[in-house]
Structure formats: structure tokens, C-alpha cells
Design a protein around this motif. Structure first.
Motif, PDB file in Angstrom:
ATOM      1  N   LEU A  28       0.826  -1.201   0.000  1.00 48.45           N
ATOM      2  CA  LEU A  28       0.000   0.000   0.000  1.00 48.45           C
ATOM      3  C   LEU A  28       0.863   1.254   0.000  1.00 48.45           C
ATOM      4  N   GLN A  29       2.018   1.174   0.664  1.00 52.59           N
ATOM      5  CA  GLN A  29       2.918   2.316   0.695  1.00 52.59           C
ATOM      6  C   GLN A  29       3.389   2.679  -0.706  1.00 52.59           C
ATOM      7  N   ILE A  36      -1.197   8.295  -5.481  1.00 50.95           N
ATOM      8  CA  ILE A  36      -1.825   9.371  -4.701  1.00 50.95           C
ATOM      9  C   ILE A  36      -0.884  10.528  -4.415  1.00 50.95           C
ATOM     10  N   ASP A  37       0.352  10.230  -4.005  1.00 49.05           N
ATOM     11  CA  ASP A  37       1.264  11.268  -3.510  1.00 49.05           C
ATOM     12  C   ASP A  37       2.144  11.874  -4.589  1.00 49.05           C
ATOM     13  N   SER A  38       1.807  11.689  -5.839  1.00 46.31           N
ATOM     14  CA  SER A  38       2.623  12.208  -6.917  1.00 46.31           C
ATOM     15  C   SER A  38       2.763  13.719  -6.827  1.00 46.31           C
ATOM     16  N   TYR A  39       3.930  14.217  -7.232  1.00 41.84           N
ATOM     17  CA  TYR A  39       4.169  15.657  -7.296  1.00 41.84           C
ATOM     18  C   TYR A  39       3.328  16.299  -8.388  1.00 41.84           C
ATOM     19  N   PRO A 221       9.271   4.289  -2.195  1.00 39.19           N
ATOM     20  CA  PRO A 221       9.411   3.464  -0.992  1.00 39.19           C
ATOM     21  C   PRO A 221      10.282   2.229  -1.226  1.00 39.19           C
ATOM     22  N   GLY A 222      11.120   1.925  -0.244  1.00 40.79           N
ATOM     23  CA  GLY A 222      11.927   0.718  -0.277  1.00 40.79           C
ATOM     24  C   GLY A 222      13.179   0.810  -1.107  1.00 40.79           C
ATOM     25  N   GLU A 223      13.483   1.997  -1.665  1.00 39.69           N
ATOM     26  CA  GLU A 223      14.666   2.145  -2.503  1.00 39.69           C
ATOM     27  C   GLU A 223      15.706   3.034  -1.822  1.00 39.69           C
ATOM     28  N   ASP A 224      16.953   2.863  -2.231  1.00 36.36           N
ATOM     29  CA  ASP A 224      18.060   3.658  -1.690  1.00 36.36           C
ATOM     30  C   ASP A 224      18.849   4.233  -2.853  1.00 36.36           C
TER      31      ASP A 224
END
Length: 348
Positions: A28-29, A36-39, A221-224
Motif C-alpha cells: 500500500l505504501q 496518490i502522492d505524486s508531485y 518506498p523501499g529504494e536507496d
């Protein structure tokens, strides 16, 4: 079969369920970040197929992501084709074509210039033969092997004896003499925007990679993600290489997400420093997307990158575009007018 526009957080649980039920798990993140959280305030166009026999169940989804682009020296709103999935029980009923056609009709009504993307081997036929996409293959994969065992293990015939050969680790080191500063993990801000503005003048068609976009993209999310930048005596950014390291395709793979610079020599140095960091982290091979005609290709060539043969590519991907704005057809149909990098990928 009914259709539903997906445009709020409550719908994400339906999307998550569809992907998880079809061997393509999403969190979901991640979905919230992507949908949803797109710039980009214009939003996404996401249509899902509802099976009336299921309680609010999705049996298919098609999504495009609106974005800001440069094309023929003008700024346009365009889009990237993102998620395409039809559950096995709904396949063979034309659901994919129906969803995509409705999304495209809405896109044209919103003045979106085109949709581009990278269909995989399973969906390419539908895009190119049923949805009027123009094929711009191949994706310009480049590779830089760092450890011989890994790359030899992917080659036919040789892979059977690759472990018997020495595991050679090699990276060309670019020597430099400069009073400029090489810094790592610098913020992406107005200093970066000045560099991007200058670099983008050399691009005909491509995603606008300004700080607003990059900061959203790097919050995946989950990336570096890491970066190496070069600053001049005034502290102004002259080059930046953004990269990542992932366990993927049976090894530790480095990805050059983006490489932007003003001078070929400085770009080569920034890229080389990123490659040194990847090598020190036991990276097996480094991948990039870069055309021969791209304004930063010289830096890749100077560092020893080579075209990745299709026979040993880790996945089958294609490159194409569906055009809505006829004034841009000649430009968008020419792959020599495009600029791509791994920032265009939605999988890394």
C-alpha cells in the motif's frame, strides 16, 4: 463487467488485492506513492474492470501517469503507461483493450499529447497491434561488467564453465585534475535546477527532470538512491550522477538512474566516481538506459559502457508511443529525438 475510475486511497486496497492475487505483489505504501502522492497535480488516469460476481473485486486495471515533458522546444503534458494487468479469469474478453481505449479517450479530452512506455513481452502485442502504438524498439540498454563471473554466467555455452574461470574485477579509473569539489548525496534543489535547465536545452523530447520531479522520484518506498555531484568554485553544480544498487537478476546490479552535466569530462568523472562506489560495494554489473545520440553519451562511452545484447538482457521490454497530438507525430515517431534514462523506468 463494469468499469471504475480509481482515484482515491480507498481504491488502493482493490488495486493491491488484484496485484497480490496475480503474482505481482505491491505494498500500500508503494501504491500510495505512485497513485496518490505524486508531485504532478494533474493526477493519474486509472481505470479498473469490476467483476459483478465479486464484492468490489477488480479483474483488470490500466493506468497512465500524467507528467510534464519537453517536445520540439515546447512544454506539454504527456503520460507514461504504467500498470497493465488482467486477471486470468477475465482474459480473452477484450478487457485490456476496453480499459485502455477509455483511458486514451479521457487523455485526449484532457489535452494529453501522448502516452509512452515499455511493454513487456506479454503485453507488447496488444499495445502495438491493437492500440495503435508506434514501435520505437529497442530500449537502449547499456552494461558495464564489473565482475567477470556474473556476466559470463549469463552468456550461452560459456555459462557452463564460467565458475572455472578467474573472477576478474576491473573498472577503468578516469584521472582528473580539477579544483572543483566532488561531493556525495547532495540535496536536489535550485542548484540542481540550474544544471537541469542548461542540460535540457540539448534534449528534443523527454520527461522534465527538474528538482520537483526528481525529489518525488527518489522518494520511491523501499529504494536507496545515492548521488555524486561536482561543484565549481562558486558552489554551482556542474555534473551529477544518481545511482542505486539492488539485488536483482541473480546478482548485485548497479543502476545509473540519471547523469546530467555541462561538460563531457566532468560528466565522465562524476559517473566514474559513482562506479567506483558501486565496485566497492561488490556490484557485479551496472546497467543504464542511454541512446548514442543523447547529450551525455560521451561519458558512458569514456567509462567503458557497451550495448547490452538482447539475448542476455535480464527481461524482455519494448519501447513505444501512442500519439494524441498530431502536431508532434513526426517528432515522436523518431527514436532519434527521444531522451531516456532509468528515471523513465517504473521498476527501479
Amino acid at each position: 463487467m463494469n468499469n471504475k475510475w480509481i482515484d482515491n486511497e480507498q481504491d488502493l486496497e482493490l488495486v493491491k488485492q488484484l496485484f497480490n492475487n496475480n503474482d505481482s505483489p505491491r505494498t500500500l505504501q508503494h501504491l500510495k506513492w505512485q497513485y496518490i502522492d505524486s508531485y504532478c497535480q494533474e493526477g493519474r488516469l486509472v481505470l479498473g474492470g469490476i467483476d459483478p460476481t465479486l464484492l468490489k473485486g477488480l479483474t483488470g486495471i490500466y493506468a497512465i501517469f500524467q507528467n510534464r515533458f519537453i517536445s520540439d522546444n515546447q512544454k506539454v503534458t504527456a503520460s507514461q503507461s504504467l500498470d497493465t494487468l488482467v486477471a486470468p479469469e477475465a482474459r480473452g474478453q477484450g478487457l485490456f483493450n476496453k480499459l485502455a481505449s477509455q483511458v486514451y479517450d479521457e487523455a485526449k479530452n484532457r489535452g494529453i499529447a501522448f502516452v509512452y512506455g515499455f511493454p513487456n513481452g506479454n503485453s507488447a502485442h496488444g499495445f502495438f497491434n491493437k492500440l495503435d502504438w508506434i514501435n520505437l524498439d529497442p530500449i537502449p540498454f547499456l552494461v558495464l561488467p564489473l565482475r567477470s563471473h556474473y556476466i559470463l554466467s549469463k552468456m550461452p555455452i560459456i555459462n557452463k564453465v564460467s565458475n572455472l574461470l578467474p573472477n576478474i574485477t576491473y573498472l577503468k579509473k578516469i584521472k582528473y585534475q580539477t579544483s572543483f569539489d566532488i561531493v556525495e548525496n547532495i540535496p536536489i534543489d535550485s542548484n540542481y535546477d540550474q544544471l537541469w535547465t542548461a542540460f535540457s536545452k540539448k534534449i528534443n523530447t523527454g520527461l522534465i527532470r527538474d528538482a520537483k520531479y526528481v525529489n518525488w522520484r527518489l522518494s520511491r518506498p523501499g529504494e536507496d538512491y545515492q548521488n555524486v555531484a561536482i561543484l565549481d568554485n562558486k558552489g554551482e553544480m556542474q555534473a551529477i550522477c544518481i545511482y542505486s544498487l539492488k539485488e536483482k537478476h541473480g546478482g548485485l546490479i548497479g543502476y545509473i538512474m540519471e547523469l546530467i552535466y555541462l561538460d563531457d569530462k566532468l560528466g565522465s568523472i562524476a559517473l566514474n566516481k559513482a562506479l567506483q562506489n558501486l565496485k566497492d560495494s561488490h556490484c557485479d554489473a551496472v546497467l543504464a538506459w542511454n541512446f548514442n545520440h543523447s547529450p551525455n553519451h560521451a561519458a558512458y562511452k569514456a567509462n567503458g559502457f557497451l550495448p547490452l545484447p538482447e539475448k542476455i538482457r535480464p527481461i524482455e521490454l519494448h519501447f513505444g508511443v501512442r500519439i494524441f497530438n498530431e502536431n508532434l507525430r513526426e517528432t515522436l515517431s523518431d527514436r532519434n529525438k527521444w531522451y531516456l534514462s532509468y528515471f523513465d523506468s517504473d521498476t527501479v
